[in-house]
Design a protein around this motif. Structure first.
Motif, PDB file in Angstrom:
ATOM      1  N   PRO A 106       6.736   1.797  -5.040  1.00  0.00           N
ATOM      2  CA  PRO A 106       5.491   1.721  -4.281  1.00  0.00           C
ATOM      3  C   PRO A 106       5.018   0.292  -4.015  1.00  0.00           C
ATOM      4  N   ARG A 107       5.197  -0.580  -4.978  1.00  0.00           N
ATOM      5  CA  ARG A 107       4.734  -1.962  -4.782  1.00  0.00           C
ATOM      6  C   ARG A 107       5.541  -2.685  -3.700  1.00  0.00           C
ATOM      7  N   GLN A 108       6.837  -2.433  -3.673  1.00  0.00           N
ATOM      8  CA  GLN A 108       7.666  -3.068  -2.645  1.00  0.00           C
ATOM      9  C   GLN A 108       7.290  -2.544  -1.255  1.00  0.00           C
ATOM     10  N   VAL A 109       7.064  -1.240  -1.166  1.00  0.00           N
ATOM     11  CA  VAL A 109       6.652  -0.656   0.111  1.00  0.00           C
ATOM     12  C   VAL A 109       5.285  -1.211   0.507  1.00  0.00           C
ATOM     13  N   GLY A 110       4.377  -1.310  -0.453  1.00  0.00           N
ATOM     14  CA  GLY A 110       3.059  -1.872  -0.176  1.00  0.00           C
ATOM     15  C   GLY A 110       3.136  -3.300   0.314  1.00  0.00           C
ATOM     16  N   ARG A 111       4.036  -4.069  -0.256  1.00  0.00           N
ATOM     17  CA  ARG A 111       4.209  -5.467   0.177  1.00  0.00           C
ATOM     18  C   ARG A 111       4.704  -5.533   1.614  1.00  0.00           C
ATOM     19  N   VAL A 112       5.671  -4.678   1.940  1.00  0.00           N
ATOM     20  CA  VAL A 112       6.169  -4.630   3.318  1.00  0.00           C
ATOM     21  C   VAL A 112       5.030  -4.255   4.267  1.00  0.00           C
ATOM     22  N   MET A 113       4.254  -3.251   3.903  1.00  0.00           N
ATOM     23  CA  MET A 113       3.160  -2.821   4.776  1.00  0.00           C
ATOM     24  C   MET A 113       2.109  -3.919   4.918  1.00  0.00           C
ATOM     25  N   ALA A 114       1.865  -4.660   3.842  1.00  0.00           N
ATOM     26  CA  ALA A 114       0.891  -5.753   3.895  1.00  0.00           C
ATOM     27  C   ALA A 114       1.363  -6.874   4.819  1.00  0.00           C
ATOM     28  N   LEU A 115       2.661  -7.172   4.768  1.00  0.00           N
ATOM     29  CA  LEU A 115       3.184  -8.279   5.571  1.00  0.00           C
ATOM     30  C   LEU A 115       3.503  -7.897   7.007  1.00  0.00           C
ATOM     31  N   TYR A 116       4.028  -6.685   7.206  1.00  0.00           N
ATOM     32  CA  TYR A 116       4.554  -6.312   8.519  1.00  0.00           C
ATOM     33  C   TYR A 116       3.977  -5.018   9.084  1.00  0.00           C
ATOM     34  N   ALA A 162      12.417  -4.179   5.004  1.00  0.00           N
ATOM     35  CA  ALA A 162      11.181  -4.034   5.774  1.00  0.00           C
ATOM     36  C   ALA A 162      11.414  -3.161   7.007  1.00  0.00           C
ATOM     37  N   GLU A 163      12.525  -3.360   7.687  1.00  0.00           N
ATOM     38  CA  GLU A 163      12.840  -2.534   8.859  1.00  0.00           C
ATOM     39  C   GLU A 163      12.932  -1.066   8.470  1.00  0.00           C
ATOM     40  N   ARG A 164      13.553  -0.800   7.329  1.00  0.00           N
ATOM     41  CA  ARG A 164      13.710   0.585   6.887  1.00  0.00           C
ATOM     42  C   ARG A 164      12.368   1.205   6.528  1.00  0.00           C
ATOM     43  N   VAL A 165      11.518   0.460   5.838  1.00  0.00           N
ATOM     44  CA  VAL A 165      10.187   0.962   5.486  1.00  0.00           C
ATOM     45  C   VAL A 165       9.389   1.256   6.754  1.00  0.00           C
ATOM     46  N   LEU A 166       9.381   0.334   7.692  1.00  0.00           N
ATOM     47  CA  LEU A 166       8.616   0.517   8.921  1.00  0.00           C
ATOM     48  C   LEU A 166       9.167   1.657   9.758  1.00  0.00           C
ATOM     49  N   ASP A 167      10.473   1.878   9.706  1.00  0.00           N
ATOM     50  CA  ASP A 167      11.070   2.999  10.411  1.00  0.00           C
ATOM     51  C   ASP A 167      10.555   4.323   9.852  1.00  0.00           C
ATOM     52  N   GLY A 220      -1.405  12.987  12.163  1.00  0.00           N
ATOM     53  CA  GLY A 220      -2.084  13.989  11.366  1.00  0.00           C
ATOM     54  C   GLY A 220      -1.522  14.155   9.975  1.00  0.00           C
ATOM     55  N   ARG A 221      -0.492  13.390   9.637  1.00  0.00           N
ATOM     56  CA  ARG A 221       0.145  13.465   8.316  1.00  0.00           C
ATOM     57  C   ARG A 221       0.135  12.089   7.680  1.00  0.00           C
ATOM     58  N   VAL A 222       0.321  12.046   6.364  1.00  0.00           N
ATOM     59  CA  VAL A 222       0.430  10.779   5.644  1.00  0.00           C
ATOM     60  C   VAL A 222       1.552  10.878   4.627  1.00  0.00           C
ATOM     61  N   MET A 223       2.017   9.735   4.176  1.00  0.00           N
ATOM     62  CA  MET A 223       2.939   9.614   3.047  1.00  0.00           C
ATOM     63  C   MET A 223       2.380   8.520   2.148  1.00  0.00           C
ATOM     64  N   THR A 224       2.697   8.616   0.863  1.00  0.00           N
ATOM     65  CA  THR A 224       2.285   7.550  -0.047  1.00  0.00           C
ATOM     66  C   THR A 224       3.352   6.451  -0.046  1.00  0.00           C
ATOM     67  N   TYR A 225       2.968   5.320  -0.589  1.00  0.00           N
ATOM     68  CA  TYR A 225       3.934   4.229  -0.737  1.00  0.00           C
ATOM     69  C   TYR A 225       5.120   4.705  -1.566  1.00  0.00           C
ATOM     70  N   GLU A 258      10.800   6.721  -2.418  1.00  0.00           N
ATOM     71  CA  GLU A 258      11.693   7.818  -2.792  1.00  0.00           C
ATOM     72  C   GLU A 258      12.575   8.234  -1.621  1.00  0.00           C
ATOM     73  N   TRP A 259      11.999   8.314  -0.446  1.00  0.00           N
ATOM     74  CA  TRP A 259      12.756   8.687   0.752  1.00  0.00           C
ATOM     75  C   TRP A 259      13.909   7.714   0.986  1.00  0.00           C
ATOM     76  N   LEU A 260      13.617   6.423   0.801  1.00  0.00           N
ATOM     77  CA  LEU A 260      14.632   5.390   1.012  1.00  0.00           C
ATOM     78  C   LEU A 260      15.606   5.282  -0.157  1.00  0.00           C
ATOM     79  N   GLU A 261      15.216   5.852  -1.300  1.00  0.00           N
ATOM     80  CA  GLU A 261      15.995   5.723  -2.530  1.00  0.00           C
ATOM     81  C   GLU A 261      16.216   4.253  -2.884  1.00  0.00           C
ATOM     82  N   GLU A 262      15.153   3.476  -2.683  1.00  0.00           N
ATOM     83  CA  GLU A 262      15.226   2.037  -2.960  1.00  0.00           C
ATOM     84  C   GLU A 262      13.815   1.491  -3.125  1.00  0.00           C
ATOM     85  N   GLY A 263      13.657   0.567  -4.056  1.00  0.00           N
ATOM     86  CA  GLY A 263      12.365  -0.062  -4.270  1.00  0.00           C
ATOM     87  C   GLY A 263      11.389   0.893  -4.912  1.00  0.00           C
TER      88      GLY A 263
END
Length: 82
Positions: free
Chosen positions: A38-48, A8-13, A21-26, A31-36
């Motif tokens: 879209p659903r895992q990133v979405g869960r982190v964003m939903a919780l934190y 979660a810390e890594r996703v939020l970072d 003015g920019r966006v990224m998808t889940y 892909e950037w983290l090379e882990e998890g």
């Protein structure tokens, strides 16, 4: 407050690093983290995600977060997001 899980810390970072003015998808974040995925990133964003610029993380189809469309649009307008 309880400590965030490491993933979660890594996703939020990554979300914090998205410029105004920019966006990224889940999936982009996963892909950037090379882990998890879209659903895992979405869960982190939903919780934190409230502690990060959540409006800069979008679905692959560009759809806005259900129920938060007006708040997200306010941020996009303020930041000049196309």
């Amino acid at each position: 407050p309880p400590e965030l899980p490491e993933y979660a810390e890594r996703v939020l970072d990554v979300a914090d690093r998205i410029p105004p003015g920019r966006v990224m998808t889940y999936g982009d974040i996963a892909e950037w983290l090379e882990e998890g995925g879209p659903r895992q990133v979405g869960r982190v964003m939903a919780l934190y995600g409230g502690v990060a610029p959540w409006w800069r993380v979008v679905r692959a189809d560009g759809a806005l977060l259900p129920g938060q469309e007006l708040r997200a649009l306010e941020h996009y307008q303020a930041e000049g997001t196309p």
